[in-house]
Design an enzyme around this catalytic site. Sequence first.
Site, short mmCIF file in Angstrom:
data_model
loop_
_atom_site.label_atom_id
_atom_site.label_comp_id
_atom_site.label_asym_id
_atom_site.label_seq_id
_atom_site.Cartn_x
_atom_site.Cartn_y
_atom_site.Cartn_z
N LEU A 277 5.75 13.42 -20.77
CA LEU A 277 5.84 14.04 -19.45
C LEU A 277 6.39 13.09 -18.39
O LEU A 277 6.42 13.45 -17.20
CB LEU A 277 4.45 14.54 -19.01
CG LEU A 277 3.85 15.66 -19.86
CD1 LEU A 277 2.43 15.96 -19.41
CD2 LEU A 277 4.71 16.91 -19.79
N ARG A 278 6.83 11.91 -18.82
CA ARG A 278 7.33 10.95 -17.84
C ARG A 278 8.61 11.45 -17.17
O ARG A 278 8.87 11.16 -16.02
CB ARG A 278 7.57 9.58 -18.50
CG ARG A 278 7.83 8.48 -17.50
CD ARG A 278 7.67 7.12 -18.13
NE ARG A 278 6.26 6.79 -18.30
CZ ARG A 278 5.80 5.90 -19.16
NH1 ARG A 278 6.63 5.25 -19.96
NH2 ARG A 278 4.51 5.65 -19.24
N GLY A 279 9.39 12.24 -17.90
CA GLY A 279 10.60 12.80 -17.31
C GLY A 279 10.30 13.69 -16.13
O GLY A 279 10.90 13.57 -15.06
#
Length: 340
Positions: A277-279
């Site tokens: 979910l870093r994007g």
Amino acid sequence: MGTAYPFSAIVGQDEMKLAILIAAIEPAIGGVLVFGDRGTGKSTAVRGLAALLPPMRATADCRFGCDPSDRGACEHCRERKAGGSARSRNVPVPVVDLPLGATEDRVVGSLDLERALTQGVRAFEPGLLARAHRGFLYIDEVNLLEDHLVDLLIDVAASGENVVEREGLSVRHPARFVLIGSGNPEEGELRPQLLDRFGLSVEVKTPTDLAERVEIIKRRDAYERQPEAFVSHWQKEDIRVRHRVVAARARLAELTVPDATLAQAASLCLQLGTDGLRGELTLMRAARALAALQNDDEVTPAHLQRIAAPALRHRLRRDPLDESGSSERVERAVAEVFAH
């Protein structure tokens, strides 16, 4: 302003300049990776931005440049503050170079040999990470950095703290900085673990427009011949940029990100198949910083579209059936997601 080449005088390279501005407004984004040709103004842009930023408040006698109001300050600063004896002063935002050949001791810090030999005292000699605290840590040719330094940087970037335990010393101090890495992709790839730590990734190319190249040469020549006069000429523009950054920092906490915009950010990442979910988090933070920089009231799909390529191009999995570059893949996904 000093004699660093003015940020406002840099010709072109708009994506790189915007990414560095966004990282200065919102350090939680995680830094900027700049890949491309040599001699395209990568280090010049970082030093120029640091020179135009307002001085930061730091505890007067702190070796780490701690913020007097920061709960995460070093032990020495916390003790001084509790005792009511802490004094503060204005200091420039640091830009620290991490050379490829640097030893681990030089990076993290080590025993102060001079004091150990002359006074018999075990004292800590701060390293490059301490000097970069609250500023910029710049690594040229970051893709050639030795593995043990890569591992070290990943740990510090994740925790915001440098821990040194060696030679009878046990020291920990804050080490929060904007990591700027540059390099040429033809000289080797970056390890995935470190690549993932960079919030934004930008591509710079040698200008092909004749008028633009001539203007770059003219400005650089004028700067080298009379640096003080050149800096003075661009001072108003740099001050204008400074005011925009300061105002954006102040507005950042007030900005709202509508659920519909978050849903589009998540849809874009799903379309591209990014891991984790870093994007989405980076895309949201970067878009919010961009909205603050533009003095907008809320984050909109237009902000997401503008910052999508730098936030996501380095997070894509390789697709053996798709020979197009990562930037083209992001642009294609943006067109599909935001067409609805």
